[in-house]
Motif scaffolding. Structure first.
Motif, mmCIF file in Angstrom:
data_model
loop_
_atom_site.group_PDB
_atom_site.id
_atom_site.type_symbol
_atom_site.label_atom_id
_atom_site.label_comp_id
_atom_site.label_asym_id
_atom_site.label_seq_id
_atom_site.Cartn_x
_atom_site.Cartn_y
_atom_site.Cartn_z
ATOM 1 N N GLU A 149 0.803 -1.229 0.000
ATOM 2 C CA GLU A 149 0.000 0.000 0.000
ATOM 3 C C GLU A 149 0.834 1.277 0.000
ATOM 4 O OE1 GLU A 149 -3.134 0.685 -0.524
ATOM 5 O OE2 GLU A 149 -3.439 -1.419 -0.902
ATOM 6 N N ARG A 190 -6.248 1.374 -8.281
ATOM 7 C CA ARG A 190 -5.792 1.511 -6.901
ATOM 8 C C ARG A 190 -5.620 2.981 -6.503
ATOM 9 N NH1 ARG A 190 -0.957 -2.626 -6.573
ATOM 10 N NH2 ARG A 190 -1.129 -2.190 -4.347
ATOM 11 N N THR A 206 -9.156 4.000 -5.717
ATOM 12 C CA THR A 206 -9.547 3.512 -4.388
ATOM 13 C C THR A 206 -8.941 4.382 -3.292
ATOM 14 O OG1 THR A 206 -9.735 1.231 -5.177
ATOM 15 C CG2 THR A 206 -9.468 1.540 -2.807
ATOM 16 N N ARG A 207 -7.660 4.722 -3.443
ATOM 17 C CA ARG A 207 -6.988 5.559 -2.435
ATOM 18 C C ARG A 207 -7.688 6.923 -2.311
ATOM 19 N NH1 ARG A 207 -4.860 6.427 2.303
ATOM 20 N NH2 ARG A 207 -3.454 8.218 2.363
ATOM 21 N N LYS A 234 -10.795 7.615 -3.126
ATOM 22 C CA LYS A 234 -12.125 7.403 -2.534
ATOM 23 C C LYS A 234 -12.032 7.296 -1.015
ATOM 24 C CE LYS A 234 -14.567 5.156 -6.383
ATOM 25 N NZ LYS A 234 -15.155 3.891 -6.873
ATOM 26 N N VAL A 235 -10.997 6.615 -0.543
ATOM 27 C CA VAL A 235 -10.808 6.484 0.913
ATOM 28 C C VAL A 235 -10.564 7.867 1.532
ATOM 29 C CG1 VAL A 235 -9.256 5.597 2.703
ATOM 30 C CG2 VAL A 235 -9.984 4.100 0.834
ATOM 31 N N ASN A 262 -13.799 9.820 1.696
ATOM 32 C CA ASN A 262 -14.932 9.182 2.388
ATOM 33 C C ASN A 262 -16.057 8.815 1.416
ATOM 34 O OD1 ASN A 262 -13.862 9.318 5.062
ATOM 35 N ND2 ASN A 262 -14.341 11.506 5.078
ATOM 36 N N ARG A 298 -17.734 5.786 -1.378
ATOM 37 C CA ARG A 298 -17.903 4.327 -1.426
ATOM 38 C C ARG A 298 -16.872 3.701 -2.359
ATOM 39 N NH1 ARG A 298 -23.939 2.389 -2.484
ATOM 40 N NH2 ARG A 298 -22.710 0.448 -2.549
ATOM 41 N N THR A 299 -16.086 2.791 -1.825
ATOM 42 C CA THR A 299 -15.053 2.137 -2.639
ATOM 43 C C THR A 299 -15.615 1.001 -3.486
ATOM 44 O OG1 THR A 299 -14.495 0.680 -0.780
ATOM 45 C CG2 THR A 299 -13.215 2.705 -1.007
ATOM 46 N N ASP A 300 -16.845 0.524 -3.146
ATOM 47 C CA ASP A 300 -17.446 -0.580 -3.894
ATOM 48 C C ASP A 300 -18.389 -0.092 -4.995
ATOM 49 O OD1 ASP A 300 -19.309 0.454 -2.161
ATOM 50 O OD2 ASP A 300 -20.221 -1.477 -1.673
ATOM 51 N N HIS A 351 -18.762 1.607 -8.555
ATOM 52 C CA HIS A 351 -17.953 1.920 -9.737
ATOM 53 C C HIS A 351 -18.789 2.396 -10.922
ATOM 54 C CE1 HIS A 351 -14.590 0.049 -7.648
ATOM 55 N NE2 HIS A 351 -15.346 -1.020 -7.437
#
Length: 567
Positions: free
Chosen positions: A168, A222, A225-226, A228-229, A232, A234-236, A238
């Motif tokens: 990571e 990736r 995803t980073r 999105k984290v 805050n 939703r990472t799921d 798309h």
């Protein structure tokens, strides 16, 4: 020796009458309780431009003021001190000869540092005062080769991220490097675009898109995803668009000039994956004054007269990305005091302003501009900011609010100041209401400024301008000269070879006088209103642009680009 107190600065500003006494008194009281000094609080409020305040302080401490942004600092002078020493002590060596070195500092009272410099160089120190902002920007010169550093960091970590799905830190470092480097390059937006076989990173710098680096396509999900984290989100998810906000902090021991940054994030699905656009919400734009924005003294006087009225409308017009919101925020900041109740309805709320009630448009809860504005009017406001007038209902409520004793600030998408009237008429607003409620219309564009460190000049024939500008505009700016000297950036490493750095506004400010008011009531078209306004002394954006060309601020090509691409 070269020190001053908040009380000294307070008294000097009081004597100069640059800031209303009541406002200055409040700031002085706050400086006694706050960790920030009086100068910092004044700059945060945008009450005095940075260099103007610097001149006042330099006079107080009896040191010459140096503007490092207009000084050509050679590498041999810059590298005389290590970056760590220069950055920690906020000092820059900007010139030297056999006998002395010329040092700029924001902390001339620090005798220990000055003594250390004298011993280190074995030369006499010629001290100059520079503002904190000025020194911080000059320290960026240490990063002229930041592009190579950026590429090396990316390449170094991409291999790790590709080879090990569990690793990571490389992805974290890649994202931090992209954000930090974008801020360092003074980008307004970061675009991370999935293409067929790569992920393309592009920055919008001074309004122009620039390709920065290409990453392997397998890294793209990736990075998404980073981000999105961090946002805050939703990472799921798309397949749906998502909007969020990041409060980014630079990694420890990083050399990025900004340690904290707010970013507005938009993620949308495309055929090749999810595309990310991040808007960098720079702290510096919150501290701008109307003078910093580029308003001429005549136009500044018109705007000041308009916002000092207790009611009516102030409208900023222009296309997306022309600086309308920044202009409105700057005016709002000047009006913000404990004696008035200010509310805003925005989409989105870009900056949080202390002491102001700010409402975010929310389509999910059906909170529109119109509904939000209708609620604000019931909240006993003195001043209202409507982010944008988009529809008839919002226009009607805004005009009614302006008629009933409120000062209303808003933006509108029109090409120039005089087309505002027909636009509002098309929205169903009666001409007599338009003429009686609007105080001033500010039409604007943003042009790129010539990079001063690589600025050169050349002679051109004024006849070459006649195809692009009205003859009267040319003669007003340059008289009857056959040839004129104009300036242009030559291009260097610091400005990425563009010859430009930063942007400034060009404006036309339309005051609604009796002649204009009569023309609106008689439903005259925009061109007729424009002729009346020019006859009564309004400078057009093209005229304002030519004045900035004459002053060496920007180029003829820039004025042509922004004033004619929307014709």
């Amino acid at each position: 020796m070269y020190s001053y107190t908040d009380k000294d600065l307070y008294q000097e500003l009081l004597d100069l009458e640059l800031i209303p006494k009541k406002v200055l008194d409040n700031l002085y009281k706050n400086s006694q309780k706050s960790k920030d000094d009086l100068a910092t609080l004044i700059l945060q409020e945008g009450l005095v431009p940075d260099q103007n305040l610097g001149q006042i302080i330099s006079n107080l401490i009896n040191l010459p003021l140096i503007d490092l942004s207009e000084t050509n600092i050679l590498d041999e002078n810059l590298n005389f001190l290590t970056e760590d020493f220069a950055r920690y002590n906020q000092v820059i060596i900007f010139d030297q000869n056999k006998e002395e070195i010329k040092v700029a500092t924001a902390h001339p009272e620090d005798i220990i540092v000055i003594d250390a410099l004298s011993k280190k160089t074995n030369k006499k120190i010629k001290l100059h005062y520079a503002t904190k902002k000025n020194v911080s920007e000059a320290l960026l010169l240490y990063h002229k080769d930041a592009g190579a550093m950026f590429t090396n960091i990316i390449e170094e970590n991409v291999a790790n991220a590709k080879s090990n799905a569990k690793v990571e830190p490389p992805i974290i470092k890649i994202v931090d490097t992209i954000i930090g480097y974008a801020d360092q390059k003074k980008a307004s937006d970061i675009h991370i675009e999935p293409l067929e076989d790569i992920s393309l990173i592009r920055f919008r710098i001074d309004g122009m898109m620039t390709d920065i680096v290409r990453l392997p396509e397998e890294i793209h999900p990736r990075i998404v995803t980073r981000i999105k984290v961090l946002s805050n989100l939703r990472t799921d998810e798309h397949q749906a668009a998502q909007d969020g906000k990041i409060q980014w902090s630079a990694p420890e021991n990083s050399n990025f000039s900004t340690q904290k940054l707010d970013l507005r994030v938009s993620i949308v699905p495309s055929t090749d994956g999810e595309k990310i656009v991040m808007r960098l919400l720079s702290e510096s734009s919150r501290q701008l004054s109307l003078e910093d924005l580029g308003l001429s003294s005549a136009d500044l006087e018109k705007v000041q007269h308009a916002y000092k009225k207790p009611h009516g409308m102030i409208l900023a017009t222009g296309p997306t990305g022309s600086g309308k919101t920044t202009t409105m925020y700057t005016i709002l900041k000047l009006l913000n005091s404990r004696e008035v109740n200010i509310s805003t309805i925005e989409d989105p709320v870009e900056y949080d302003i202390e002491g102001i009630t700010q409402i975010q448009v929310n389509k999910k809860t059906e909170l529109t501009f119109a509904k939000g504005l209708r609620s604000i009017v019931r909240q006993d406001p003195d001043i209202i900011l409507v982010g944008e007038i988009r529809d008839e209902e919002t226009a009607e409520i805004a005009v009614n609010a302006a008629m009933t004793g409120h000062l209303v600030l808003s933006t509108l998408h029109t090409n120039d100041s005089t087309t505002t009237m027909p636009r509002l008429t098309d929205m169903g607003i009666e001409p007599f209401l338009i003429s009686s409620t609007i105080n001033v219309v500010i039409a604007q564009r943003l042009v790129r400024k010539i990079h001063l460190k690589c600025r050169g000049s050349e002679e051109i024939d004024t006849s070459s301008l006649s195809n692009s500008f009205d003859k009267d505009f040319i003669s007003n700016a340059f008289g009857d000269k056959k040839t004129i000297r104009v300036y242009k950036g030559q291009g260097c490493d610091i400005c990425n070879g563009t010859g430009y750095e930063g942007r400034v506004g060009i404006y036309e400010v339309l005051t609604i006088d009796d002649d204009i008011r009569q023309a609106i009531v008689e439903k005259k078209d925009a061109s007729t209103i424009r002729d009346i306004a020019i006859k009564n002394g309004m400078n057009t954006m093209a005229q304002d642009g030519l004045e900035k060309v004459k002053q060496g601020v920007t180029t003829i090509e820039e004025i042509i680009r922004v004033t004619q691409e929307f014709d």
